[in-house]
Design an enzyme around this catalytic site. Sequence first.
Site, short mmCIF file in Angstrom:
data_model
loop_
_atom_site.label_atom_id
_atom_site.label_comp_id
_atom_site.label_asym_id
_atom_site.label_seq_id
_atom_site.Cartn_x
_atom_site.Cartn_y
_atom_site.Cartn_z
N GLU A 40 9.69 -17.49 20.24
CA GLU A 40 10.72 -17.10 21.10
C GLU A 40 10.54 -15.63 21.85
OE1 GLU A 40 14.50 -17.88 19.70
OE2 GLU A 40 14.30 -20.07 19.71
N GLU A 230 12.25 -26.06 16.61
CA GLU A 230 13.46 -25.69 16.34
C GLU A 230 14.62 -26.74 16.91
OE1 GLU A 230 15.27 -21.85 16.48
OE2 GLU A 230 13.18 -20.89 15.89
#
Length: 263
Positions: A40, A230
């Site tokens: 991220e 995720e």
Amino acid sequence: ALQDAGGWTNRDTASWFAEYATCMFTHLGDRLKIWMTLNEPWVSAFVGHFQGRHAPGIRDFAAAVQAGHVLLHAHALAVGAFRELGARDARVGITLDLHTVHPWSDGQSDAEAARRCDGHCNRWFLDPVFKGAYPRDMLDLYARHHAAPRVNEGDAEALVSHPVDFLGVNYYFPNRVYASDAGGLLGYEFGHLEDRPHTEMGWEVHPDSLYELLLRLKADYGDPAIYITENGAAFKDQRVEKGQVQDDDRIEYLAGHLRAARR
């Protein structure tokens, strides 16, 4: 100490990161066969350097854009280091937090706002990783606001000359946006559909958006190998019967997203 030297806004940090990655590859490569350079980077850049909610707690859009570029340069150097070590039975990639983006209405202003949101949240990292260049519309927008990144000659080549073996996808919810002057230079805000189920964090539950996102990645970025790295949901664990949490909401969330990925 690294932040005192400028952190991710300092281009030298990319080289230091590559040294760190080389150390990891060298000492753990006999056991680890799947590597993600970054998790991220959008969050590290914009939540840390613009929203100020994560470290280093800065609120400066230009600094966030520059941090994002240094993060991508660090990724490119780390992949290059990985290739130089010649680990033939291992793979390396990057993990991005991605969203589908839906305009709030059928109007042109909301459609343009959705395009900017997609550029800011998705294409700003996807395009460099897979195409070796930032999206022109977003680069022009940032330049008009004196927030374009400082890109050196050879940065793009470093990305495309060391392609990833896979893309990690972190997906939780779709973005629904409408045009708004209150949205600053990006010109949009997020809408909230009250009639849809939401997690305890206020995130809309919408498995079909994962399906849409995966098809989009295949269509726009050459069908990369993908891991869903995720996904999940926060719910209150209030229903307890016979010592067990009746976790129906979370079970249905995971089942719905597994069905979307399978589809």
